[in-house]
Design an enzyme around this catalytic site. Structure first.
Site, PDB file in Angstrom:
ATOM      1  N   GLU A 152     -15.609   2.145   9.251  1.00 33.39           N
ATOM      2  CA  GLU A 152     -16.178   3.193  10.082  1.00 33.39           C
ATOM      3  C   GLU A 152     -16.380   4.537   9.597  1.00 33.39           C
ATOM      4  OE1 GLU A 152     -14.462   1.416  14.254  1.00 33.39           O
ATOM      5  OE2 GLU A 152     -13.999   3.260  13.726  1.00 33.39           O
ATOM      6  N   TYR A 159     -10.918   5.718  19.801  1.00 36.88           N
ATOM      7  CA  TYR A 159     -11.969   5.059  18.824  1.00 36.88           C
ATOM      8  C   TYR A 159     -11.818   3.705  19.260  1.00 36.88           C
ATOM      9  CZ  TYR A 159     -13.439   9.696  17.441  1.00 36.88           C
ATOM     10  OH  TYR A 159     -13.771  11.073  17.383  1.00 36.88           O
ATOM     11  N   GLN A 205       0.910  -1.160   0.010  1.00 31.05           N
ATOM     12  CA  GLN A 205      -0.116   0.094   0.104  1.00 31.05           C
ATOM     13  C   GLN A 205       0.841   1.455   0.045  1.00 31.05           C
ATOM     14  OE1 GLN A 205      -2.663  -0.351   3.153  1.00 31.05           O
ATOM     15  NE2 GLN A 205      -3.465  -2.311   2.700  1.00 31.05           N
ATOM     16  N   HIS A 240      -1.301  -0.017   5.606  1.00 34.37           N
ATOM     17  CA  HIS A 240      -1.916   0.783   6.478  1.00 34.37           C
ATOM     18  C   HIS A 240      -1.248   2.148   6.898  1.00 34.37           C
ATOM     19  CE1 HIS A 240      -4.813  -2.287   8.280  1.00 34.37           C
ATOM     20  NE2 HIS A 240      -4.890  -2.466   6.934  1.00 34.37           N
ATOM     21  N   TYR A 258      -9.145 -10.973  10.435  1.00 37.57           N
ATOM     22  CA  TYR A 258      -9.091 -11.834   9.253  1.00 37.57           C
ATOM     23  C   TYR A 258      -9.154 -13.407   9.676  1.00 37.57           C
ATOM     24  CZ  TYR A 258      -9.200  -7.749   6.268  1.00 37.57           C
ATOM     25  OH  TYR A 258      -9.398  -6.481   5.719  1.00 37.57           O
TER      26      TYR A 258
END
Length: 386
Positions: A260, A270, A101, A168, A281
């Site tokens: 979310e 949070y 990513q 991430h 997963y």
């Protein structure tokens, strides 16, 4: 979990999508268990026009002359002219750690860009300990229109610590009306850093334009890293934008289920990875937000997921039913999700079936919406009223 019910819902969603004309928005029911998304209530029509093609585009920003800045994940930055559909590569982009990513990420303009020509951009870099995101400010020099370049590059922020893996990063950027720079920082698939106040992973950060912690941040007394933090307990916050009232909202990917949409509050936790409305997963359960009321629950939680990639609040009049509503780019959902944040509860009100993974969205001066698809040979497209 009722897998047969989810299978039926997904099949019904597929049957519905194949009958939808690409030039019109359609309502989509979203009454799945563990989701606060309400029935669709809007049917704002639109048409789509492909305007260009890019290789793994990641972010899009609008220059004062309405030209577009577009990043490609492998490390290229382009200026795109909507009138001629010409794209010109910007020189001087640093080498990025491309893979997974990671790569070149977000790009935003300094609030005084017309005077100082400063932009901010994020990317993944490799260093001691592994990989991490960095945010750089630079001057976009366009004195030679056909040879734009970046000069005076200054790294102002880094993810701490660098870790293994290339997932991430999040690294979305936004300026508020007071000129403070906000950064979304993913937890880098390492879970616990989201709760560690000596790490800026898994956090929403509020900084001055030079990268220093902004006065009034809630954890100033806990050290230089904690001083950056506005909220914590985030997983992979890939969408970040302010509404018309100046309230910050974040759309973030959950694990297996539980995407979310969060109203960001000062010092709020949070909950990730302690709570989530999804599961690991591996199948291992994560307690839901309802089990731990001390953690801030999302305004909406999606299961099945939408895989949010980006977020804008629409301000224009070209699409009157979307004015002041949130538009979330969706990857696995191949959709643009419209959310009304002024209702109680907050609710999804329309879902645009785009039939491609959507990576980024931006509104231009004429009220049209430009977007980029995800992946190789991805389209740059424009949404306008029919």
């Amino acid at each position: 979990m009722n897998y047969s019910k989810y299978g039926l819902l997904l099949w019904l969603g597929f049957l519905s999508s194949v009958s939808i004309l690409a030039c019109h928005a359609q309502d989509k029911a979203a009454d799945e268990p563990n989701s606060q998304a309400a029935k669709a209530t809007l049917s704002q029509p639109y048409k789509i026009r492909k305007m260009g093609e890019f290789n793994e585009p990641w972010a899009i920003a609008v220059l004062p002359d309405q030209h577009l800045l577009i990043t490609e994940k492998a490390g290229k930055l382009f200026v795109f002219n909507p009138k001629t559909q010409q794209k010109i590569a910007v020189e001087g982009v640093p080498q990025v750690a491309y893979g997974g990513q990671g790569g070149l990420g977000d790009v935003v303009l300094h609030p005084d860009f017309k005077q100082n020509h400063i932009i901010y951009f994020s990317y993944a870099e490799q260093g001691k300990g592994g990989y991490g995101a960095v945010v750089v400010r630079a001057v976009l020099d366009e004195q030679l229109p056909n040879q734009p370049r970046l000069i005076d590059l200054q790294p102002i922020w880094r993810q701490v610590p660098k870790v293994s893996g290339q997932g991430h990063y999040a690294h979305r950027l936004a300026f508020d009306s007071a000129g403070k720079l906000w950064i979304s920082s993913g937890e880098r698939q390492k879970f616990q850093p989201a709760q560690d106040m000596q790490s800026n992973l898994g956090k929403i950060l509020r900084l001055n334009e030079d990268g220093s912690p902004a006065a009034g941040n809630p954890f100033m007394a806990q050290g230089p890293i904690a001083a950056q933090i506005w909220s914590l307990g985030h997983r992979n916050p890939l969408g970040m934008a302010f509404d018309a009232q100046g309230q910050l909202w974040v759309a973030e990917m959950g694990p297996r289920g539980g995407d979310e949409f969060n109203r960001i509050r000062k010092s709020a936790n949070y909950g990730y990875p302690i709570v989530s409305n999804g599961d690991h997963y591996s199948g291992r359960d994560i307690p839901d937000h309802t089990t731990r009321p001390e953690f801030q629950a999302p305004e909406i939680s999606w299961t099945p997921v939408i895989s949010p990639s980006s977020l804008i609040f629409y301000r224009g009049s070209e699409f009157p039913k979307w004015t002041n509503k949130a538009l979330i780019g969706g990857l696995s959902s191949q959709a643009i999700i419209v959310v009304d944040t002024q209702t109680v509860p907050v609710q999804e009100v329309q879902r645009l079936a785009m039939k491609q993974r959507i990576r980024g969205l931006v509104e231009t001066q004429d009220g049209s919406i430009w977007g980029i698809e995800d992946g190789k040979n991805a389209a740059l497209f424009q949404l306008t009223a029919p």
